[in-house]
Design a protein around this motif. Sequence first.
Motif, PDB file in Angstrom:
ATOM      1  N   LEU A   1      12.646   7.715   0.264  1.00  0.00           N
ATOM      2  CA  LEU A   1      12.321   8.279  -0.802  1.00  0.00           C
ATOM      3  C   LEU A   1      11.100   9.336  -0.636  1.00  0.00           C
ATOM      4  CD1 LEU A   1      12.415   5.489  -3.487  1.00  0.00           C
ATOM      5  CD2 LEU A   1      13.807   7.567  -3.242  1.00  0.00           C
ATOM      6  N   SER A   2      10.252   8.849   0.384  1.00  0.00           N
ATOM      7  CA  SER A   2       9.049   9.668   0.748  1.00  0.00           C
ATOM      8  C   SER A   2       9.418  10.811   1.374  1.00  0.00           C
ATOM      9  CB  SER A   2       8.139   8.801   1.777  1.00  0.00           C
ATOM     10  OG  SER A   2       7.697   7.630   0.778  1.00  0.00           O
TER      11      SER A   2
ATOM     12  N   LEU B   1       0.681  -1.028   0.130  1.00  0.00           N
ATOM     13  CA  LEU B   1       0.175   0.022   0.073  1.00  0.00           C
ATOM     14  C   LEU B   1       0.955   1.005  -0.008  1.00  0.00           C
ATOM     15  CD1 LEU B   1      -2.813   1.279   0.242  1.00  0.00           C
ATOM     16  CD2 LEU B   1      -2.798   1.124   2.436  1.00  0.00           C
ATOM     17  N   ALA B   2       1.956   1.231   0.715  1.00  0.00           N
ATOM     18  CA  ALA B   2       2.799   2.519   0.794  1.00  0.00           C
ATOM     19  C   ALA B   2       3.662   2.670  -0.672  1.00  0.00           C
ATOM     20  CB  ALA B   2       3.928   1.854   1.600  1.00  0.00           C
ATOM     21  N   TRP B   3       3.867   1.516  -1.298  1.00  0.00           N
ATOM     22  CA  TRP B   3       4.605   2.044  -2.627  1.00  0.00           C
ATOM     23  C   TRP B   3       3.120   2.179  -3.618  1.00  0.00           C
ATOM     24  CZ3 TRP B   3       9.247   2.967  -3.547  1.00  0.00           C
ATOM     25  CH2 TRP B   3      10.071   2.171  -3.009  1.00  0.00           C
TER      26      TRP B   3
ATOM     27  N   ARG C   1       2.051   9.580  -5.996  1.00  0.00           N
ATOM     28  CA  ARG C   1       2.509  10.916  -5.465  1.00  0.00           C
ATOM     29  C   ARG C   1       1.779  11.098  -4.436  1.00  0.00           C
ATOM     30  NH1 ARG C   1       5.421  13.635  -9.779  1.00  0.00           N
ATOM     31  NH2 ARG C   1       4.584  15.620  -8.949  1.00  0.00           N
ATOM     32  N   GLN C   2       1.362  10.383  -3.257  1.00  0.00           N
ATOM     33  CA  GLN C   2       0.702  10.604  -2.319  1.00  0.00           C
ATOM     34  C   GLN C   2       1.609  10.287  -1.021  1.00  0.00           C
ATOM     35  OE1 GLN C   2      -3.541   9.106  -1.855  1.00  0.00           O
ATOM     36  NE2 GLN C   2      -3.420   8.593  -3.725  1.00  0.00           N
ATOM     37  N   TYR C   3       2.621  11.291  -1.117  1.00  0.00           N
ATOM     38  CA  TYR C   3       3.839  11.051  -0.102  1.00  0.00           C
ATOM     39  C   TYR C   3       3.754  10.987   1.364  1.00  0.00           C
ATOM     40  CZ  TYR C   3       5.992  12.155  -4.700  1.00  0.00           C
ATOM     41  OH  TYR C   3       6.326  12.077  -6.110  1.00  0.00           O
ATOM     42  N   GLU C   4       2.654  11.865   1.908  1.00  0.00           N
ATOM     43  CA  GLU C   4       2.407  11.788   3.197  1.00  0.00           C
ATOM     44  C   GLU C   4       1.753  10.373   3.544  1.00  0.00           C
ATOM     45  OE1 GLU C   4       2.799  13.506   5.888  1.00  0.00           O
ATOM     46  OE2 GLU C   4       2.956  15.636   5.057  1.00  0.00           O
ATOM     47  N   ALA C   5       0.972   9.910   2.708  1.00  0.00           N
ATOM     48  CA  ALA C   5       0.384   8.549   3.111  1.00  0.00           C
ATOM     49  C   ALA C   5       1.660   7.480   2.844  1.00  0.00           C
ATOM     50  CB  ALA C   5      -0.709   8.259   2.253  1.00  0.00           C
ATOM     51  N   SER C   6       2.487   7.664   1.797  1.00  0.00           N
ATOM     52  CA  SER C   6       3.448   6.437   1.790  1.00  0.00           C
ATOM     53  C   SER C   6       4.444   6.527   2.851  1.00  0.00           C
ATOM     54  CB  SER C   6       4.167   6.933   0.252  1.00  0.00           C
ATOM     55  OG  SER C   6       4.852   7.769   0.400  1.00  0.00           O
ATOM     56  N   ARG C   7       4.910   7.923   3.263  1.00  0.00           N
ATOM     57  CA  ARG C   7       5.695   7.929   4.449  1.00  0.00           C
ATOM     58  C   ARG C   7       5.226   7.167   5.649  1.00  0.00           C
ATOM     59  NH1 ARG C   7       5.635  10.204   8.931  1.00  0.00           N
ATOM     60  NH2 ARG C   7       3.595  11.356   8.332  1.00  0.00           N
ATOM     61  N   ALA C   8       3.689   7.382   6.105  1.00  0.00           N
ATOM     62  CA  ALA C   8       3.055   6.724   7.114  1.00  0.00           C
ATOM     63  C   ALA C   8       3.186   5.139   7.039  1.00  0.00           C
ATOM     64  CB  ALA C   8       1.757   7.464   7.155  1.00  0.00           C
ATOM     65  N   TRP C   9       2.847   4.785   5.745  1.00  0.00           N
ATOM     66  CA  TRP C   9       2.548   3.163   5.522  1.00  0.00           C
ATOM     67  C   TRP C   9       3.908   2.604   5.554  1.00  0.00           C
ATOM     68  CZ3 TRP C   9      -1.331   0.471   6.676  1.00  0.00           C
ATOM     69  CH2 TRP C   9      -2.552   0.874   6.844  1.00  0.00           C
ATOM     70  N   PHE C  10       5.076   3.323   4.911  1.00  0.00           N
ATOM     71  CA  PHE C  10       6.308   2.732   4.964  1.00  0.00           C
ATOM     72  C   PHE C  10       6.825   2.592   6.385  1.00  0.00           C
ATOM     73  CE2 PHE C  10       7.099   3.913   0.336  1.00  0.00           C
ATOM     74  CZ  PHE C  10       7.351   2.380   0.149  1.00  0.00           C
TER      75      PHE C  10
END
Length: 650
Positions: free
Chosen positions: A413-414, A378-380, A386-395
Amino acid sequence: MRALFLSALLAGCTALSPIALAGEAGPDAVEMAALYYYAEQKQAARLEAETNRLRLKYPDFVVPADVYSPAARQVDESALWALYEKNDFTGIEAEIGRRRSENPEWMPSEDFSGKLSRRRQRVEMMAATARKDWMGVIEAAKGLDPSTETEVDLAWMLLDAYAGTGAKDALTSVYRGLLFREGDKRLPDQQILTTLQKSTRDFPSEDVRKAMGLLATSPLLQAGLAPVELDLTRKDIADFNADEKRQTPIAEGEVGKLRAAAEKGERLEDLSLLGWYDLKLKAPESAARWFKAALAKRRDAENAKGLYLSLAAGNRQEEAYAVAQAYIEDLSADPAFLMNALSLRFSKPDQPDADGKTVTAYSNAILVTSNADHAEILAWYAYNSRQYEASRAWFAKSLDWESAPVRVKGLALSLLRLGQKKDYAALEQEYRDIYPEIWAEIKVATPPKGRRSVSVEMPVASATGGGSGYLAHFKAKRFSACIKDISALEARGAISADAMLIKGWCHLELNRLAEARNAFQAALGNSRTQADAAYGAALTLLRGRLTDDAEAMVSLYPLAERRDREVRAEIYWQRARSAFDHKQYQRVLDALNARASLVAEPADLSQLRGWAYYHLGNRGQAQAVFARLNMHLYDPAAARGLAVSTAPIR
């Protein structure tokens, strides 16, 4: 009455021999009638005088043992029988004690004493069975002989008890006593069939079939064994499906009988059994057909899983995904399955965009299972759109659960895309020596170009942290504190539809129905909270037995399919119960039939169905319902229904 009694005895004197009339052998009928009369009237002095007179006249005279029995028979036992009907054994003992204090010679009639002992045994066995106190059932059944017992449901209770305790030898003995009686002690065919059906639970199919071969002595019984044979096939297939090591198929001739029965669509369970059987045999096309037929009869999570797996096994991935999406709410009870089924939309970049409902369901399933792999997927997905806040949180979440270089890379990367250089530097310092190979790749990576139309939700805060006060209280199930906080917001005029919705749930949890209804009503005006508020309001109305109002609510504000099915099932149940209480038995069946089209029918409602058939005079249908209920596990109410519906009409 006395004149009639004496004249009846005198009429018999003409048959006495001259020796008896002469008084040489013993007192004649007239003299004995007087003795019995004085005993009946409790005239002790006259009884004693008459006894002495007879002894003088007949030296060998002995007072008969039954002199006092007429008095015993004439005692009014109606009070005892009234207590008997209530199963008030304590009251019976007290009444017997009271009477014996007045007359120490008095005892209850043999009829009452025998029936009382039997009633005690039945009540004790039924109570122990209801508690599943199997040793208590066995103890209460002492003296019960399965080879002669006429109240067969008591022996069936004993079967359940021995099965529950694993007492195989005793279990076999009871079955033998019931099934292999001879002559006039032989059970009626219907009871033999029910006993054989129960035996399918306790013995291998081969043993039951041997017994059937020995017992099938009448055409009626032979015809009745066909359902038992099908039950054995169901058992064989279920055992095969459950045993991962078994791979050899069951004889197709046996399975074919169940296939033929399933084609008629009479039992949902048959469709499901055959679906899992064919899936295990790697026949996904046939399996999918059975599961589709089952789902056409009723929505069901297990059959939805079966259909998904069948389609996936047949390499029909898009169709399989469509099933998972269509049954998201039903499959939410198994988050691991749902998570894997939905991952198709998130794991490959060439897949169509997921909708909001799917993203929410996938996110929730990941959080419930704490699955690091799917959190990374889900993070990738968020990063590449380009939803970087969400990717940062899920990573970060996936890294918390299980460390891996690709997760550190994604988080780095996020952070770079968000311009959070300080956090990036801290992450590199922490992981540079652990995963040295990823940092060069990170520095030359180009930003993604994709974008998704649906937002990826952030991982929710824990139940005890984050969010406003009332929400934290609600998640921690501190419902009174939650209501207090919302009421304070109301007093300041700062209240949202979401808060009113939460307030409704808190009041409902505390069983404050009027307050809950008002809160849900307030939340109905907002389109965002309307569906949840209508669901809560319908549940509140049902809890208050306002069945018609609940139906009006879901008609005015349509619910999601699973919720609508839940609410309407309760509506039909309440209508069936009310109709039964008002002796409107056809309405009971109408309501139960409507409910059965939505959800499976539990045992208590099937009992209601059986009694409705019985009261409508459909004894055959009532008997079939109670027999089916009693087939697998004893239930006192079902056993009583079976006994009543199979009893001869008088």
